[in-house]
Structure formats: C-alpha cells, structure tokens
Design an enzyme around this catalytic site. Structure first.
Site, PDB file in Angstrom:
ATOM      1  N   LYS A  54      46.392  41.665  43.132  1.00 16.60           N
ATOM      2  CA  LYS A  54      45.724  42.875  43.441  1.00 16.60           C
ATOM      3  C   LYS A  54      45.607  43.238  44.806  1.00 16.60           C
ATOM      4  CE  LYS A  54      43.120  42.581  39.135  1.00 16.60           C
ATOM      5  NZ  LYS A  54      41.795  41.930  38.437  1.00 16.60           N
ATOM      6  N   GLN A  98      35.883  40.118  39.727  1.00 18.04           N
ATOM      7  CA  GLN A  98      36.818  39.362  38.615  1.00 18.04           C
ATOM      8  C   GLN A  98      36.380  38.451  37.528  1.00 18.04           C
ATOM      9  OE1 GLN A  98      40.490  39.632  38.778  1.00 18.04           O
ATOM     10  NE2 GLN A  98      40.306  38.692  36.802  1.00 18.04           N
ATOM     11  N   ASP A 121      36.981  49.333  37.594  1.00 20.92           N
ATOM     12  CA  ASP A 121      37.394  48.618  36.488  1.00 20.92           C
ATOM     13  C   ASP A 121      36.801  49.431  35.072  1.00 20.92           C
ATOM     14  OD1 ASP A 121      38.879  46.447  36.460  1.00 20.92           O
ATOM     15  OD2 ASP A 121      37.237  45.002  36.856  1.00 20.92           O
TER      16      ASP A 121
END
Ligand code: NAD
Length: 288
Positions: A54, A98, A121
């Site tokens: 990422k 994460q 997200d």
C-alpha cells in the site's frame, strides 16, 4: 464456450495511471498531495506485506504515505490517541487501520473512532449507513473494485440477477448494496443458504466471497454468466479462488482469475478513495 478472462491487473494498472493524473492536477491546483496514513499493529507477516504494498503504491501515485507501526501489545488508549491525531492532521486525507488487530484490541471501537470522512476503507458504520441509504461516503475497496470490473465487461448492470455468496461487512454486504444501487436483483447467499447450487444457477452475475477453495463448480453456473471470484485461498497447489476456475471458464461468459483478478483492484481503489477524500476536503471534483 470459453469465457472472457477479466484482467484485473491491467484494469488496476490503468486506474492507477488515471489516479496519478488526478493527483498531479490536485497538486497543481491546491499545492498539496493527498496523504494516506496506514496503521499496522503487530507483526503479522501477511499484514506487513499488504502495508508495504500500500505504501509503495501510494508513493508511486504521487501521494504522501504515512506508515505507523505499533507493537502487538500496544494499549487500546494509545491506538485511539494515534487515530485522534490522524483525524486532526490536515495532511492526512485517508486513515486505514490494517485488520485483523491483535487480541485484546477492540476492532469495532477503533474503526468507529476514525473520522468517517477519512475512512477510506469504508468500514465505519456511518459509511455503511451512507452506502445503504445512497448518500456519498466511502465504499469498501474490494467490492467497489468488483463493481468496476463488472461494469467494464457488462456496461449497464440494471435488471441483472446477481448472487453474492458471503455476507461479511467487508465484502459480501457492501457488494450487495452496490449491486442494488446498480439496479440488480440481488440475492445474498451464506453458510446457512439451502441448495446453494440452485440459487447460483439463476444468476447473471455471481460474486464469490467465501474463503473456500474452488467451492463454486461449473454445473452451478448459468451459461454466459459473469463470475467474480473474490476468494484468496492458499493451498498446496498455490493461490486459488473460491471458484473452480478451469471448469467454470468453460461455462461462464466472463470470469476473473486468481491471482490477477479482484486482488489488484483493492489497492488501486484504496488510492482512488484517498484522492476522492482529498478532493472533497479541498472542494474539488475528480473523475475516478
Ligand atoms: P468472511 O470469513 O468474513 O466471510 C465469509 C462468508 O462466507 C460468510 O458470510 C459466510 O456466511 C459465507 N460462507 C462460509 N461458508 C459458506 C458456505 N459453505 N456456503 C456459502 N457461504 C459460506 O470472509 P471475507 O472477509 O468476506 O472474505 C471472503 C474471501 O475473500 C476470503 O477468501 C478472503 O481472503 C477474500 N478477500 C479477498 C480480498 C481481495 O482483495 N481480493 C479482499 C477481502 C477478502
């Protein structure tokens, strides 16, 4: 018949090029680049790999990448304090924590602490609610990537019968919401569904997001259907999806491979969401 193979890798590469173009335009207009903060707690090897990819992709698109690594035994309060700092930081347009988090940390409380307008997200309940009610917000990256691939193959999805296998908050549920928004007739199947084969056989569009290697067989698929395989399963034979690719490709009209289908879309859409966030905050329009 042999299905069209949907090249997610090529689509994602093209999307990343368009993202870099919009980043350059934003920078020229506002004097700043969009910033993505990624928080990794603990040393889970798969998560470390994702976070590194990422970060690399963010920088390659001309954006700012802020990586925060915390030890697995970090306290809930310390993590919440970091999220609060990132919420307040004007150089940060997107925040991603994460998952999964190590034991002892309350995942739901952490996600809910992220500013919904930086939640690239799309996991915050406010964004789930916005998606369900048709308000602008952030949509989880993997299902949004699936819809982009579907539209690239089928164009208008309106009126199609779609079956989503899996009802997770990360993939199945937002996928179903997105397909409803595209005017599909949507069925959500899951572990308690009776006669899954008969349910899937009705579908013009099948999205498999289960996590069971090669579960979806060729004799479940309506000839010509479009099949999107979200599954990532590590087997002795290597990485495989939830769909029995070799056989289903003989029946379907189009199908995503694993790897090289849905997977590459996820990070590209994360970058897209971050650019959209920066543009919204600066009162700009981007075309992504
Ligand atoms: P999850 O475990 O949270 O959800 C799985 C879903 O499958 C559940 O809703 C469950 O009801 C359903 N299910 C389980 N067994 C079933 C059965 N026998 N029949 C029908 N339904 C069944 O998983 P998830 O987070 O939604 O992920 C699903 C898969 O997608 C995993 O393989 C994951 O690795 C993969 N994934 C890929 C990406 C990507 O970027 N490509 C992103 C997220 C998840």
């Amino acid at each position: 018949m042999s299905a069209q193979i949907i090249d997610g890798k090529a689509f994602a590469a093209d999307l990343r090029t368009r993202i870099a173009g919009e980043v350059a335009r934003l920078r020229a207009a506002t004097g700043r680049a969009p910033g993505l903060a990624v928080v990794l707690v603990g040393e889970d090897p798969a998560s470390s790999v994702y976070v590194r990819s990422k970060g690399k992709a963010t920088i390659a698109a001309g954006m700012l990448s802020f990586e925060h690594r915390l030890p697995a035994d970090v306290s809930q309060d310390t993590l919440l304090a970091l999220v609060a700092r990132l919420n307040a930081d004007p150089t940060v347009d997107g925040i991603l924590v994460q998952l999964p988090l190590p034991r002892g940390l309350d995942e739901s409380a952490i996600i809910t602490a992220i500013d919904p307008d930086k939640d690239v997200d799309g996991f915050h309940p406010v964004n789930a609610g916005r998606l369900a009610t048709g308000l602008p917000g952030f949509v989880p990256c993997t299902p949004l990537g699936c819809v982009m691939l579907l539209k690239s193959v089928l164009g208008d999805l309106s009126g199609k019968d779609a079956v989503v296998i899996g009802r997770s908050n990360i993939v199945g549920k937002p996928m179903a919401q997105l397909l409803i928004a595209e005017s599909c007739t949507v069925t959500v199947a899951h572990s308690r569904t009776r006669d899954l084969k008969a349910v899937v056989a009705r579908a013009d569009i099948v999205v498999a997001a289960v996590g069971r290697a090669q579960m979806v067989r060729a004799d479940w698929i309506k000839p010509g259907a479009t099949v999107i395989d979200v599954g990532i399963n590590r087997t002795e034979a290597g990485l495989v999806g939830d769909v029995d690719f070799a056989d289903v490709a003989g029946v379907a009209g189009a199908i995503t491979p694993v790897p090289g289908g849905v997977g590459p879309m996820t990070i590209a859409v994360l970058l897209r969401n971050t650019v959209v966030s920066a543009a919204r905050r600066d009162g700009f329009a981007v075309d992504l």
